[in-house]
Design a protein around this motif. Sequence first.
Motif, PDB file in Angstrom:
ATOM      1  N   ASP A  30     -30.952 -21.564  12.343  1.00  9.72           N
ATOM      2  CA  ASP A  30     -31.279 -20.539  13.484  1.00  9.72           C
ATOM      3  C   ASP A  30     -30.446 -21.321  14.565  1.00  9.72           C
ATOM      4  OD1 ASP A  30     -33.005 -18.135  12.727  1.00  9.72           O
ATOM      5  OD2 ASP A  30     -34.111 -20.473  11.358  1.00  9.72           O
ATOM      6  N   THR A  31     -29.979 -20.725  15.708  1.00  8.96           N
ATOM      7  CA  THR A  31     -29.886 -21.567  16.855  1.00  8.96           C
ATOM      8  C   THR A  31     -31.308 -22.277  17.739  1.00  8.96           C
ATOM      9  OG1 THR A  31     -27.074 -20.188  16.891  1.00  8.96           O
ATOM     10  CG2 THR A  31     -28.215 -21.347  18.946  1.00  8.96           C
ATOM     11  N   THR A  32     -30.944 -23.032  18.460  1.00  6.73           N
ATOM     12  CA  THR A  32     -31.716 -23.773  18.746  1.00  6.73           C
ATOM     13  C   THR A  32     -30.997 -23.119  20.684  1.00  6.73           C
ATOM     14  OG1 THR A  32     -32.490 -25.632  17.910  1.00  6.73           O
ATOM     15  CG2 THR A  32     -33.321 -24.984  19.723  1.00  6.73           C
ATOM     16  N   LYS A  33     -32.298 -22.650  21.328  1.00  9.43           N
ATOM     17  CA  LYS A  33     -31.643 -21.630  22.047  1.00  9.43           C
ATOM     18  C   LYS A  33     -31.975 -22.533  23.420  1.00  9.43           C
ATOM     19  CE  LYS A  33     -31.820 -18.129  25.246  1.00  9.43           C
ATOM     20  NZ  LYS A  33     -33.236 -16.489  25.630  1.00  9.43           N
ATOM     21  N   VAL A  34     -31.029 -23.464  24.477  1.00  8.81           N
ATOM     22  CA  VAL A  34     -31.594 -23.768  25.218  1.00  8.81           C
ATOM     23  C   VAL A  34     -31.933 -22.689  26.631  1.00  8.81           C
ATOM     24  CG1 VAL A  34     -31.161 -25.654  27.570  1.00  8.81           C
ATOM     25  CG2 VAL A  34     -31.647 -26.178  24.334  1.00  8.81           C
ATOM     26  N   GLU A  35     -32.626 -23.038  27.458  1.00  7.27           N
ATOM     27  CA  GLU A  35     -32.823 -22.189  29.169  1.00  7.27           C
ATOM     28  C   GLU A  35     -32.952 -23.344  30.384  1.00  7.27           C
ATOM     29  OE1 GLU A  35     -35.411 -18.310  28.740  1.00  7.27           O
ATOM     30  OE2 GLU A  35     -35.512 -19.657  26.581  1.00  7.27           O
ATOM     31  N   GLY A  68     -36.949 -22.110  18.506  1.00  4.44           N
ATOM     32  CA  GLY A  68     -36.571 -21.808  17.429  1.00  4.44           C
ATOM     33  C   GLY A  68     -37.281 -21.639  16.851  1.00  4.44           C
ATOM     34  N   THR A  69     -36.834 -21.910  15.519  1.00  2.00           N
ATOM     35  CA  THR A  69     -37.742 -22.000  14.410  1.00  2.00           C
ATOM     36  C   THR A  69     -38.018 -23.004  14.192  1.00  2.00           C
ATOM     37  OG1 THR A  69     -37.242 -19.581  13.905  1.00  2.00           O
ATOM     38  CG2 THR A  69     -38.116 -21.250  12.230  1.00  2.00           C
ATOM     39  N   TYR A  95     -41.183 -21.165  18.246  1.00  2.00           N
ATOM     40  CA  TYR A  95     -42.271 -21.941  18.975  1.00  2.00           C
ATOM     41  C   TYR A  95     -40.593 -21.904  19.693  1.00  2.00           C
ATOM     42  CZ  TYR A  95     -37.771 -25.005  18.326  1.00  2.00           C
ATOM     43  OH  TYR A  95     -36.932 -26.198  18.702  1.00  2.00           O
ATOM     44  N   LYS A  96     -41.914 -22.091  21.840  1.00  2.00           N
ATOM     45  CA  LYS A  96     -41.069 -22.577  22.167  1.00  2.00           C
ATOM     46  C   LYS A  96     -41.576 -23.677  23.652  1.00  2.00           C
ATOM     47  CE  LYS A  96     -38.793 -19.862  26.678  1.00  2.00           C
ATOM     48  NZ  LYS A  96     -38.631 -18.374  27.055  1.00  2.00           N
ATOM     49  N   GLN A 191     -32.524 -33.054  19.366  1.00  2.00           N
ATOM     50  CA  GLN A 191     -30.860 -33.108  18.750  1.00  2.00           C
ATOM     51  C   GLN A 191     -30.732 -32.021  19.956  1.00  2.00           C
ATOM     52  OE1 GLN A 191     -30.978 -31.351  15.374  1.00  2.00           O
ATOM     53  NE2 GLN A 191     -28.998 -32.591  14.494  1.00  2.00           N
ATOM     54  N   ALA A 192     -31.302 -31.198  19.563  1.00  2.00           N
ATOM     55  CA  ALA A 192     -30.193 -30.010  20.984  1.00  2.00           C
ATOM     56  C   ALA A 192     -30.232 -30.639  22.556  1.00  2.00           C
ATOM     57  CB  ALA A 192     -31.552 -28.741  21.332  1.00  2.00           C
ATOM     58  N   LEU A 193     -30.510 -31.791  23.139  1.00  2.00           N
ATOM     59  CA  LEU A 193     -30.411 -32.250  24.107  1.00  2.00           C
ATOM     60  C   LEU A 193     -29.148 -33.184  24.260  1.00  2.00           C
ATOM     61  CD1 LEU A 193     -33.952 -33.862  25.561  1.00  2.00           C
ATOM     62  CD2 LEU A 193     -32.564 -31.591  26.605  1.00  2.00           C
ATOM     63  N   VAL A 194     -29.230 -33.500  22.878  1.00  2.00           N
ATOM     64  CA  VAL A 194     -27.830 -33.982  22.890  1.00  2.00           C
ATOM     65  C   VAL A 194     -26.500 -33.763  21.981  1.00  2.00           C
ATOM     66  CG1 VAL A 194     -29.020 -36.009  23.157  1.00  2.00           C
ATOM     67  CG2 VAL A 194     -28.961 -35.344  20.799  1.00  2.00           C
ATOM     68  N   SER A 195     -26.713 -32.265  21.568  1.00  2.00           N
ATOM     69  CA  SER A 195     -25.787 -31.963  20.628  1.00  2.00           C
ATOM     70  C   SER A 195     -25.497 -30.866  20.779  1.00  2.00           C
ATOM     71  CB  SER A 195     -25.635 -32.524  19.126  1.00  2.00           C
ATOM     72  OG  SER A 195     -25.682 -31.950  18.344  1.00  2.00           O
ATOM     73  N   ALA A 196     -23.785 -30.552  21.038  1.00  2.00           N
ATOM     74  CA  ALA A 196     -24.326 -28.717  21.188  1.00  2.00           C
ATOM     75  C   ALA A 196     -24.150 -28.223  19.625  1.00  2.00           C
ATOM     76  CB  ALA A 196     -22.572 -28.306  21.991  1.00  2.00           C
ATOM     77  N   LYS A 197     -24.418 -28.495  19.061  1.00  2.00           N
ATOM     78  CA  LYS A 197     -23.971 -27.964  17.472  1.00  2.00           C
ATOM     79  C   LYS A 197     -25.944 -27.170  17.385  1.00  2.00           C
ATOM     80  CE  LYS A 197     -23.649 -28.771  12.690  1.00  2.00           C
ATOM     81  NZ  LYS A 197     -22.809 -30.323  11.795  1.00  2.00           N
ATOM     82  N   GLY A 198     -24.642 -26.321  17.169  1.00  2.00           N
ATOM     83  CA  GLY A 198     -27.060 -25.526  16.487  1.00  2.00           C
ATOM     84  C   GLY A 198     -27.417 -25.296  17.795  1.00  2.00           C
ATOM     85  N   ARG A 199     -26.907 -25.366  18.823  1.00  2.00           N
ATOM     86  CA  ARG A 199     -27.202 -25.092  20.116  1.00  2.00           C
ATOM     87  C   ARG A 199     -26.552 -23.842  21.123  1.00  2.00           C
ATOM     88  NH1 ARG A 199     -26.470 -29.810  24.646  1.00  2.00           N
ATOM     89  NH2 ARG A 199     -24.724 -29.093  24.395  1.00  2.00           N
ATOM     90  N   SER A 200     -27.124 -22.420  21.230  1.00  2.00           N
ATOM     91  CA  SER A 200     -26.827 -21.860  22.608  1.00  2.00           C
ATOM     92  C   SER A 200     -27.408 -22.711  24.052  1.00  2.00           C
ATOM     93  CB  SER A 200     -26.849 -20.956  22.362  1.00  2.00           C
ATOM     94  OG  SER A 200     -28.425 -20.672  22.476  1.00  2.00           O
ATOM     95  N   GLY A 201     -26.931 -22.198  25.492  1.00  2.00           N
ATOM     96  CA  GLY A 201     -27.004 -21.958  26.524  1.00  2.00           C
ATOM     97  C   GLY A 201     -27.028 -23.691  27.383  1.00  2.00           C
TER      98      GLY A 201
END
Length: 480
Positions: A30-35, A68-69, A95-96, A191-201
């Motif tokens: 799943d996509t990891t979402k950043v807000e 994400g999940t 989780y969030k 990973q979401a902090l340093v890579s756009a792959k699989g990240r939204s936001g």
Amino acid sequence: MLSRREFAMTAAAAGTVALAATSAAAKAPDTTKVEGPVTGGKRGHIYGAFYGDMAAHGYVEEEYFVSGTAQSFKPVGELGKDGRWKVVADQRAPYKTRVIVHRPKDPAKFNGVVMAEWTNVSTFSDLSNAVNESFWQSGYVYVAISAQKVGIDGLDTLPTAGLKHWDGDRYGSLVHPGDAFSYDIFTQVAQALVSAKGRSGPDPLAGLKAKHVIATGESQSAARLATYINAVHPLANFFAAFIPCVLVGGGSELTNPQIIPGESAADYNKRFFARIVETTIRDDLDVPVLIMLSETEARMHRVPPQPDAAKLRLWELAGTVHGSACDTGYRASVAERDGIKDSVGGSDQRMVRFMPTMAAAGLALVRWKEGGAPLARHPRLLRGATLRDIVTDVQGNALGGVRLPEVEAPTAVFDTKSSPARGGRTPLPEDVLRRLYPDDEAYANAVRAAVDDALLGDLILPYRAEEYLAEAKKGPVAAG
């Protein structure tokens, strides 16, 4: 002598090493979402925000939510003391959580390394222990990841504990499925902090390109990292290096202990310590690991401190105590500002400090990771009749171990036994100082020699060397 910038560039430019992708076993598809950056709430500021003017350091502090999940894991076979654990994927749950990001305003200052801390929940509040000027002075991005449930949900018997209790308007949407999922949450957020792959936001690093992410954690969080290294890293293969600090020879469980309604803090802690798994760090690693211990853990280690290995170093720092790994110098001020109870705190502020050494070691680990010289080896603290008996000199300072200039050219006694968490520092009498250093020049020469050894031993960076030398000019009496 290299400047801070030259040192950082040397460490960061030794090769083009891409960040490893998390394996399918540990990373949900799943996509990891950043807000964020997150704002608002009743209190109007980040829980645990830096106490002071971060802009004066050329840095920005922001908070983000990541969702994400996550995956939990279950062991295959025994979790042995050799740390060579095997796990497989188990359950999945949404989780969030939140992460605090400190990044340099000027991209040219970034050294390419993200120091990711697993925040500590020993006080049932989400504490960022490693935030300190040493990381800013050497160009790191620092991030504090809230990986554990009690840091978010707290205990119902402690009204100010937990992010959701502290400010429900700001943090009420956070969701934590339990600590069995904390290991994968930690990976996914980093990973979401340093890579756009699989990240939204949004991009929390604002375009900064990270080459390496180092994971760190102190005390209880170090136990989580021990389990992560032994069990999860072989599957995730994400972090470039690890620095568990003040680890007492145990890893955390992989199961999901629930928070019991009405349970006291004391009873929760009893359950936590009963679940510790005695272990060393596995010695068949493919990435560098540095275990940083104080004299406190040397006296209370659950298993004998393990020997250095091909990718592993263990440093015992003379003159330090358990609180030296929490030595930000701001915890009391943060607790007072945020209205929380922090019964742990840091060390006496004039004890030997972990943080400048952690900053230096991090860049040395990157050098090692990129194929350069291995991280320096250092002798262990000198023991007497038992492993817990640390031998001291005539002044009372420990012999052996990692020796920073404070203990190699001493002007005080560092008491690490009377108060194992906080420690105590007593200046040496002037007559003793003059016997050790007949004049100020003799003291300056002793400090200079200790500084040179520390630079060669990956213990300090050039900026810290300059600070030592400037202080030494005042003479031993002033330093005492």
